[in-house]
Write a protein that holds these residues in place. Structure first.
Motif, PDB file in Angstrom:
ATOM      1  N   GLU A  17       0.945  -1.077  -0.441  1.00  0.00           N
ATOM      2  CA  GLU A  17      -0.164  -0.420   0.183  1.00  0.00           C
ATOM      3  C   GLU A  17       0.674   1.134  -0.184  1.00  0.00           C
ATOM      4  N   VAL A  18       0.149   1.930  -0.947  1.00  0.00           N
ATOM      5  CA  VAL A  18       1.253   3.775  -0.641  1.00  0.00           C
ATOM      6  C   VAL A  18       0.105   4.659  -0.743  1.00  0.00           C
ATOM      7  N   THR A  19       0.763   6.214   0.070  1.00  0.00           N
ATOM      8  CA  THR A  19      -0.138   6.544   0.567  1.00  0.00           C
ATOM      9  C   THR A  19       1.022   7.918  -0.411  1.00  0.00           C
ATOM     10  N   ILE A  20       0.349   8.743  -0.788  1.00  0.00           N
ATOM     11  CA  ILE A  20       0.907   9.952  -1.065  1.00  0.00           C
ATOM     12  C   ILE A  20      -0.010  11.285  -0.517  1.00  0.00           C
ATOM     13  N   ASN A  21       0.486  11.932  -0.235  1.00  0.00           N
ATOM     14  CA  ASN A  21       0.149  12.866   0.710  1.00  0.00           C
ATOM     15  C   ASN A  21       1.104  14.286  -0.696  1.00  0.00           C
ATOM     16  N   LYS A  22      -0.051  15.067  -1.123  1.00  0.00           N
ATOM     17  CA  LYS A  22       0.495  16.354  -2.204  1.00  0.00           C
ATOM     18  C   LYS A  22      -1.267  17.278  -1.405  1.00  0.00           C
ATOM     19  N   PHE A  23       0.495  18.628  -1.320  1.00  0.00           N
ATOM     20  CA  PHE A  23      -0.814  19.810  -0.882  1.00  0.00           C
ATOM     21  C   PHE A  23      -1.717  19.146  -0.300  1.00  0.00           C
ATOM     22  N   GLY A  24      -1.906  18.956   0.431  1.00  0.00           N
ATOM     23  CA  GLY A  24      -2.854  18.767   2.054  1.00  0.00           C
ATOM     24  C   GLY A  24      -3.737  17.552   1.898  1.00  0.00           C
ATOM     25  N   GLU A  25      -3.691  16.765   0.597  1.00  0.00           N
ATOM     26  CA  GLU A  25      -4.663  16.274  -0.090  1.00  0.00           C
ATOM     27  C   GLU A  25      -4.402  14.362   0.007  1.00  0.00           C
ATOM     28  N   THR A  26      -4.533  13.112   1.075  1.00  0.00           N
ATOM     29  CA  THR A  26      -4.095  12.312   0.870  1.00  0.00           C
ATOM     30  C   THR A  26      -5.153  11.417  -0.276  1.00  0.00           C
ATOM     31  N   GLN A  27      -4.354  10.311  -0.318  1.00  0.00           N
ATOM     32  CA  GLN A  27      -5.059   9.671  -1.320  1.00  0.00           C
ATOM     33  C   GLN A  27      -4.066   8.126  -1.381  1.00  0.00           C
ATOM     34  N   GLN A  28      -5.373   6.760  -0.978  1.00  0.00           N
ATOM     35  CA  GLN A  28      -4.345   5.310  -0.681  1.00  0.00           C
ATOM     36  C   GLN A  28      -4.583   4.548  -1.964  1.00  0.00           C
ATOM     37  N   TYR A  29      -2.974   4.087  -2.108  1.00  0.00           N
ATOM     38  CA  TYR A  29      -3.130   3.452  -3.649  1.00  0.00           C
ATOM     39  C   TYR A  29      -3.029   2.196  -2.578  1.00  0.00           C
ATOM     40  N   THR A  30      -2.561   0.278  -4.037  1.00  0.00           N
ATOM     41  CA  THR A  30      -2.152  -0.904  -4.302  1.00  0.00           C
ATOM     42  C   THR A  30      -1.364  -1.003  -5.313  1.00  0.00           C
ATOM     43  N   ILE A  31      -0.484  -0.808  -4.749  1.00  0.00           N
ATOM     44  CA  ILE A  31       1.005  -1.417  -5.837  1.00  0.00           C
ATOM     45  C   ILE A  31       0.103  -2.192  -6.622  1.00  0.00           C
ATOM     46  N   LEU A  32       0.020  -2.206  -7.756  1.00  0.00           N
ATOM     47  CA  LEU A  32      -0.095  -3.166  -9.181  1.00  0.00           C
ATOM     48  C   LEU A  32       1.471  -3.822  -9.688  1.00  0.00           C
ATOM     49  N   GLU A  33       2.594  -2.817  -9.640  1.00  0.00           N
ATOM     50  CA  GLU A  33       3.956  -3.026 -10.071  1.00  0.00           C
ATOM     51  C   GLU A  33       4.090  -2.713  -9.360  1.00  0.00           C
ATOM     52  N   LYS A  34       5.920  -3.137  -8.822  1.00  0.00           N
ATOM     53  CA  LYS A  34       6.750  -2.225  -8.224  1.00  0.00           C
ATOM     54  C   LYS A  34       8.391  -3.039  -8.577  1.00  0.00           C
ATOM     55  N   ILE A  35       8.920  -2.167  -9.758  1.00  0.00           N
ATOM     56  CA  ILE A  35      10.574  -2.343 -10.399  1.00  0.00           C
ATOM     57  C   ILE A  35      11.240  -1.703  -9.697  1.00  0.00           C
ATOM     58  N   ARG A  36      12.390  -2.640  -8.719  1.00  0.00           N
ATOM     59  CA  ARG A  36      13.316  -2.192  -7.760  1.00  0.00           C
ATOM     60  C   ARG A  36      12.806  -1.687  -7.362  1.00  0.00           C
ATOM     61  N   THR A  37      13.270  -1.663  -5.336  1.00  0.00           N
ATOM     62  CA  THR A  37      13.345  -1.024  -3.933  1.00  0.00           C
ATOM     63  C   THR A  37      13.359   0.615  -4.677  1.00  0.00           C
ATOM     64  N   THR A  38      12.459   1.334  -3.983  1.00  0.00           N
ATOM     65  CA  THR A  38      11.892   1.819  -3.390  1.00  0.00           C
ATOM     66  C   THR A  38      13.400   3.383  -3.513  1.00  0.00           C
TER      67      THR A  38
END
Length: 146
Positions: A17-38
């Motif tokens: 699971e990934v959470t992105i907070n941008k400009f005060g807005e938060t959204q939740q996501y599920t990873i469908l594909e990941k290439i390499r470690t962040t």
């Protein structure tokens, strides 16, 4: 967590699971594909793609079955393909590069042009799937430093 304090953007990951907070807005996501470690830091490009309702499965299939030109590109560090938890929220594709120059080199490469040549055209796989008018990207340097 990766963040840019100046522009108030942060990306955190727990398991799939990934959470992105941008400009005060938060959204939740599920990873469908990941290439390499962040990585701990880098130049991140967040591509926000608005998928026309009813085409979500088509979009996921097309993207997951694409040619993987990035893997051997100089300066490429990682990719996350994210499905939003809520309906009618943008999908996000995050690529992280060593620096801005590496990303610009990718954008001017033969491989980029080959993989994006029909994007947004009637011949492109994304023609009915992605609403380009409602899609955008954010390009920003991120680090794990607080």
């Amino acid at each position: 967590m990766l963040r840019n304090k100046v522009h108030h953007i942060s990306i955190s990951q727990i398991n799939n699971e990934v959470t992105i907070n941008k400009f005060g807005e938060t959204q939740q996501y599920t990873i469908l594909e990941k290439i390499r470690t962040t990585p701990e830091k880098g130049h991140a490009v967040l591509n926000y793609l608005y998928i026309n309702p009813g085409y979500e499965e088509d979009f996921e299939r097309v993207f997951l079955n694409r040619d993987h030109h990035l893997r051997n590109t100089e300066g490429f560090q990682s990719l996350l393909f994210l499905r939003p938890k809520d309906l009618y929220i943008h999908y996000v594709i995050i690529t992280i590069w060593t620096d801005t120059a590496a990303y610009k080199n990718w954008k001017s490469s033969r491989e980029y042009k080959a993989s994006h040549q029909k994007r947004g055209t009637k011949e492109g796989a994304d023609h009915n799937i992605i609403n380009r008018s409602l899609s955008f990207n954010i390009s920003v340097d991120l680090s794990s430093e607080f």
